[in-house]
Design an enzyme around this catalytic site. Structure first.
Site, short mmCIF file in Angstrom:
data_model
loop_
_atom_site.label_atom_id
_atom_site.label_comp_id
_atom_site.label_asym_id
_atom_site.label_seq_id
_atom_site.Cartn_x
_atom_site.Cartn_y
_atom_site.Cartn_z
N VAL A 188 2.19 2.80 2.48
CA VAL A 188 3.65 2.62 3.05
C VAL A 188 4.47 1.45 2.50
CG1 VAL A 188 4.58 2.02 5.24
CG2 VAL A 188 2.53 3.40 5.32
N ALA A 222 4.80 11.19 5.12
CA ALA A 222 3.77 11.90 4.72
C ALA A 222 3.52 11.69 3.49
CB ALA A 222 3.74 13.30 5.17
N SER A 281 3.50 -1.52 10.09
CA SER A 281 2.06 -0.70 10.52
C SER A 281 2.12 -0.09 11.75
CB SER A 281 0.80 -2.02 10.50
OG SER A 281 0.91 -2.57 9.32
N ALA A 335 3.63 10.69 18.12
CA ALA A 335 3.79 11.83 17.19
C ALA A 335 2.64 12.12 16.31
CB ALA A 335 4.91 11.11 16.15
N GLY A 359 0.86 -1.17 0.10
CA GLY A 359 0.05 -0.09 -0.05
C GLY A 359 0.94 1.35 0.05
N LEU A 373 2.32 6.69 17.85
CA LEU A 373 1.00 7.27 18.10
C LEU A 373 1.15 8.71 18.65
CD1 LEU A 373 -0.77 4.12 19.80
CD2 LEU A 373 -0.93 4.89 17.83
N VAL A 409 0.48 -3.80 6.88
CA VAL A 409 -0.94 -4.21 6.48
C VAL A 409 -1.87 -2.90 7.22
CG1 VAL A 409 -0.47 -6.52 6.13
CG2 VAL A 409 -1.53 -6.00 8.32
N CYS A 452 -4.50 8.40 8.90
CA CYS A 452 -3.90 7.84 10.30
C CYS A 452 -4.42 8.80 11.46
CB CYS A 452 -2.52 7.72 9.89
SG CYS A 452 -2.21 6.33 8.96
N THR A 468 -9.46 1.48 12.40
CA THR A 468 -10.47 1.34 13.74
C THR A 468 -11.48 0.43 13.81
OG1 THR A 468 -10.09 3.87 13.75
CG2 THR A 468 -11.95 2.80 15.14
N1 LIG Z 1 -0.54 5.95 4.57
C1 LIG Z 1 0.38 6.52 5.27
O1 LIG Z 1 0.87 7.82 4.89
C2 LIG Z 1 0.94 6.02 6.54
C3 LIG Z 1 0.47 4.66 7.24
N2 LIG Z 1 1.10 4.20 8.19
C4 LIG Z 1 0.52 2.88 8.74
O2 LIG Z 1 0.88 1.98 7.75
C5 LIG Z 1 -0.31 0.87 7.71
C6 LIG Z 1 -0.46 0.51 6.36
O3 LIG Z 1 -1.15 1.75 5.50
P1 LIG Z 1 -1.09 2.04 4.26
O4 LIG Z 1 -0.01 1.48 3.54
O5 LIG Z 1 -1.73 3.46 4.18
O6 LIG Z 1 -2.66 1.01 3.94
P2 LIG Z 1 -3.05 0.37 2.75
O7 LIG Z 1 -4.43 0.00 2.57
O8 LIG Z 1 -2.43 1.22 1.40
O9 LIG Z 1 -2.05 -1.00 2.17
C7 LIG Z 1 -2.34 -2.12 3.09
C8 LIG Z 1 -2.25 -3.21 1.90
O10 LIG Z 1 -2.03 -4.51 3.01
C9 LIG Z 1 -2.72 -5.50 2.09
N3 LIG Z 1 -2.91 -6.49 3.12
C10 LIG Z 1 -3.84 -6.46 4.21
N4 LIG Z 1 -3.87 -7.62 4.73
C11 LIG Z 1 -2.99 -8.55 4.11
C12 LIG Z 1 -2.43 -9.98 4.36
N5 LIG Z 1 -2.70 -10.67 5.18
N6 LIG Z 1 -1.52 -10.48 3.28
C13 LIG Z 1 -0.85 -9.49 2.38
N7 LIG Z 1 -1.47 -8.12 2.15
C14 LIG Z 1 -2.55 -7.68 3.07
C15 LIG Z 1 -3.74 -4.79 1.63
O11 LIG Z 1 -4.39 -5.62 0.46
C16 LIG Z 1 -3.54 -3.48 1.07
O12 LIG Z 1 -2.94 -3.45 -0.19
C17 LIG Z 1 -1.17 1.25 8.72
O13 LIG Z 1 -1.01 0.67 9.87
C18 LIG Z 1 -1.04 2.66 8.62
O14 LIG Z 1 -1.50 3.30 10.03
C19 LIG Z 1 2.16 4.71 8.93
C20 LIG Z 1 2.77 5.79 8.24
C21 LIG Z 1 2.06 6.46 7.19
O1 LIG Z 2 1.03 8.06 9.89
C1 LIG Z 2 0.72 8.62 9.11
O2 LIG Z 2 -0.08 8.20 8.41
C2 LIG Z 2 1.47 9.94 8.74
O3 LIG Z 2 0.36 10.79 9.06
C3 LIG Z 2 0.68 12.13 8.61
O4 LIG Z 2 1.05 12.33 7.44
P1 LIG Z 2 0.03 12.38 6.29
O5 LIG Z 2 -1.40 12.20 6.96
O6 LIG Z 2 0.06 11.61 4.97
O7 LIG Z 2 -0.10 14.00 5.90
P2 LIG Z 2 0.15 15.47 6.75
O8 LIG Z 2 0.93 16.42 5.79
O9 LIG Z 2 0.69 15.21 8.04
O10 LIG Z 2 -1.60 15.94 6.70
C4 LIG Z 2 -2.50 15.43 7.32
C5 LIG Z 2 -3.62 16.31 7.38
O11 LIG Z 2 -3.51 17.67 7.94
C6 LIG Z 2 -3.67 18.56 6.97
N1 LIG Z 2 -2.90 19.74 7.68
C7 LIG Z 2 -1.66 19.65 7.66
C8 LIG Z 2 -0.46 20.71 8.23
C9 LIG Z 2 -1.37 22.02 8.54
O12 LIG Z 2 -0.61 22.82 8.98
N2 LIG Z 2 -2.53 22.03 8.54
C10 LIG Z 2 -3.43 20.91 7.98
O13 LIG Z 2 -4.77 21.14 7.95
C11 LIG Z 2 -3.54 18.34 5.93
O14 LIG Z 2 -3.97 19.01 4.89
C12 LIG Z 2 -4.12 16.65 5.91
O15 LIG Z 2 -5.27 16.78 5.76
C13 LIG Z 2 2.14 12.50 9.48
O16 LIG Z 2 2.38 13.77 8.81
C14 LIG Z 2 3.21 11.41 9.07
O17 LIG Z 2 4.42 11.77 9.72
C15 LIG Z 2 2.56 10.11 9.31
O18 LIG Z 2 3.71 9.17 8.97
#
Ligand SMILES: NC(=O)C1=CN([C@@H]2O[C@H](COP(=O)(O)OP(=O)(O)OC[C@H]3O[C@@H](n4cnc5c(N)ncnc54)[C@H](O)[C@@H]3O)[C@@H](O)[C@H]2O)C=CC1
Ligand SMILES: O=C(O)[C@H]1O[C@H](OP(=O)(O)OP(=O)(O)OC[C@H]2O[C@@H](n3ccc(=O)[nH]c3=O)[C@H](O)[C@@H]2O)[C@H](O)[C@@H](O)[C@@H]1O
Length: 480
Positions: free
Chosen positions: A12, A160, A127, A219, A10, A217, A86, A272, A90
């Site tokens: 990440v 981000a 994750s 951060a 995904g 959490l 993965v 997130c 919530t």
């Molecule tokens: N999206 C972001 O910017 C960030 C996300 N995270 C955390 O990273 C984790 C993943 O987030 P995303 O990448 O955004 O999610 P996502 O939904 O984009 O990707 C997750 C992937 O895992 C796959 N998956 C689920 N169960 C599986 C299994 N049993 N075997 C193989 N594949 C499986 C799904 O099909 C999906 O493609 C979450 O815990 C999220 O909180 C952390 C930092 C930044």
């Molecule tokens: O755990 C995660 O998923 C990630 O969540 C955020 O990253 P992200 O959600 O991708 O994007 P941000 O730039 O943090 O923006 C989050 C939301 O806040 C809003 N935002 C951001 C900054 C600001 O000054 N004002 C504001 O309204 C953005 O528009 C957006 O809707 C964190 O910045 C990452 O460090 C973290 O890894």
């Protein structure tokens, strides 16, 4: 050659592993997923996610030391280090519903690792998970271990969206938590060696498992709290004639506060912030800390208030009724430079406007019509599921049309709502837009991207979040 396998391709898993592959040519990196369309897209010219710079990185190493595959079990069995990235949404049902993290997908990945492994492995939590998850994962793995040694590390991701590649190339820090045993320390070193290919070692922080899990959490909670703080100030600014940008600038100059993350908005979105704070709230409650829980809950409540406040402002400014009126929505993604709409404030705002019977014409440069229709018609609990478990396309909402540019969206409209800060919205020909709109023509800028004074000169009535109000808006007060 060290072999890495990442479960979850995904937002990440994909970018993180692509950067590891690029920076570590001596390591083989395989990204696996059970959702086949995603893997097919990773192997094509149209990657499944839009992220500046990602195409380039993937093209440089795909087919060399970067592989995308659906053969989950084979690649997990062969790996030395298994990242698990993965979904951890919530929980929607049962104990902790609406707050606790749903670890179903994590647990099934862990059970599969235990089943297929034949050699020792380092299992890395990528994750975002509740504190103490590593303990549960350890139990699952060791219970079925057949004599295999598993070391669990917590290596939360801080990228981000929209800046993922930049963040991965130059992270503020990399955090690795592990057991304080010799085996745990050895595993930490093995992962540290991977990152040390490009991250200065002084920026790689090593802690115990629980500190690493909680720091992630914490951060996100601190970042979201800043936005809710500035958004709370934006309401007070509108009431008093202060300007939130000036206030942010003035307080941000204090080096103890700092200038980043102080932009007032229509609310924060993204997959997130809300999920991780709810998770934190739940952990506090489970640990007998209700006061701490309610402190963090307030960050989410202010975020909800900000969206409601925006909708109320639109309705009240337009003579208290938007029934049958055309409203252009510019921007649907949760922030610029991404096509991701998870928890985007645009969903709440559009649903609020639809509740008042508006007709919406939506334009976002990176979000498809199908995605917008899904977001506005499906339950949040359905949208939170991994893609392969989501229902097929729902019935389209008739009052919503998706269009291919901002001019088309605004044609014949009574008002425009700017909900994402895409750069192109700054340089539109607002005179042309004004000429094509119904009068009085309104702009409600939820991101403070337009030059309000210029627009007023053209003839628009402009609402900029947290800025001094036009006399028109003052005379039409919004009740939140
Ligand atoms: N999206 C972001 O910017 C960030 C996300 N995270 C955390 O990273 C984790 C993943 O987030 P995303 O990448 O955004 O999610 P996502 O939904 O984009 O990707 C997750 C992937 O895992 C796959 N998956 C689920 N169960 C599986 C299994 N049993 N075997 C193989 N594949 C499986 C799904 O099909 C999906 O493609 C979450 O815990 C999220 O909180 C952390 C930092 C930044
Ligand atoms: O755990 C995660 O998923 C990630 O969540 C955020 O990253 P992200 O959600 O991708 O994007 P941000 O730039 O943090 O923006 C989050 C939301 O806040 C809003 N935002 C951001 C900054 C600001 O000054 N004002 C504001 O309204 C953005 O528009 C957006 O809707 C964190 O910045 C990452 O460090 C973290 O890894």
């Amino acid at each position: 050659m060290v072999k890495i396998c990442c479960i979850g391709a995904g937002y990440v898993g994909g970018p993180t592993m692509a950067v590891i592959a690029l920076k570590c040519p001596d390591i083989e990196v395989v990204v696996v997923d059970i959702f086949e369309p995603r893997i097919i897209a990773w192997n094509s010219d149209h990657l499944p996610i839009y992220e500046p710079g990602l195409d380039d990185v993937v093209k440089q190493c795909r087919g060399k030391n970067l592989i995308f595959s659906t053969d989950v079990e084979k690649h997990v069995a062969e790996a030395d280090i298994v990242f698990v990235s993965v979904n951890t949404p919530t929980k929607t049902q049962g104990l902790g519903a609406g707050k606790a993290a749903d670890l179903t997908y994590w647990e099934s990945a862990a059970r599969m690792i235990a089943d297929v492994s034949k050699t020792d492995k380092i299992v890395v939590e990528k994750s975002t998970v509740p504190v103490k998850t590593a303990e549960a994962i350890e139990k699952i793995l060791t219970h079925n271990s057949k004599g295999i040694n598993f070391q669990i590390l917590s290596n939360p991701e801080f990228l981000a969206e929209g800046t993922a590649i930049k963040d991965l190339f130059n992270p503020d820090r990399v955090l690795i938590g592990g057991r304080e045993t010799p085996e745990g320390q050895k595993a930490i070193h093995a992962l540290k060696d991977v990152y040390a290919h490009w991250v200065p070692v002084e920026q790689i922080i090593c802690t115990n498992l629980w500190s690493a899990e909680l720091s992630k959490l914490a951060a996100n909670a601190f970042l979201a709290q800043r936005i809710s703080s500035v958004n709370a100030m934006s309401a007070l600014c509108e009431a008093t004639g202060a300007d939130v940008s000036q206030v942010s600038h003035a307080i941000g100059k204090d080096t103890r506060i700092g200038s980043k993350f102080l932009n007032a908005s229509v609310g924060f979105g993204g997959s997130c912030f809300q999920k991780d704070i709810l998770n934190l709230v739940y952990i506090c409650e489970c640990n007998g800390l209700p006061e701490v829980a309610s402190y963090w809950k307030q960050v989410i409540q202010v975020n909800e208030y900000q969206k409601t406040r925006f909708v109320n402002r639109v309705v009240s400014s337009m003579f208290n009724t938007i029934s049958g009126k055309k409203i252009a929505i510019l921007g649907f993604a949760f922030k610029k430079d991404t096509g991701d709409t998870r928890e985007t404030p645009a969903i709440g705002v559009c649903q609020g406007l639809l509740g008042d019977k508006a007709m919406l014409r939506i334009y976002d440069p990176q979000v498809s019509q199908e995605q917008i229709q899904r977001d506005l018609s499906m339950q949040k609990s359905e949208l939170d599921r991994p893609p392969h478990l989501q229902p097929a396309s729902p019935t389209a909402i008739k009052q919503v049309a998706c269009v291919w540019d901002a001019y088309e969206a605004a044609k014949g409209a009574h008002g425009i709502c700017i909900l994402t800060e895409w750069d192109e919205f700054k340089t539109l020909d607002y005179q042309k837009i004004y000429d094509d709109m119904q009068k009085p023509a309104f702009v409600f800028d939820g991101r403070n991207v337009v030059d309000a004074e210029k627009l007023r000169e053209i003839g628009f009535i402009v609402y900029s979040i947290g800025k001094p109000l036009d006399s028109w808006l003052k005379d039409m007060p919004a009740v939140a």
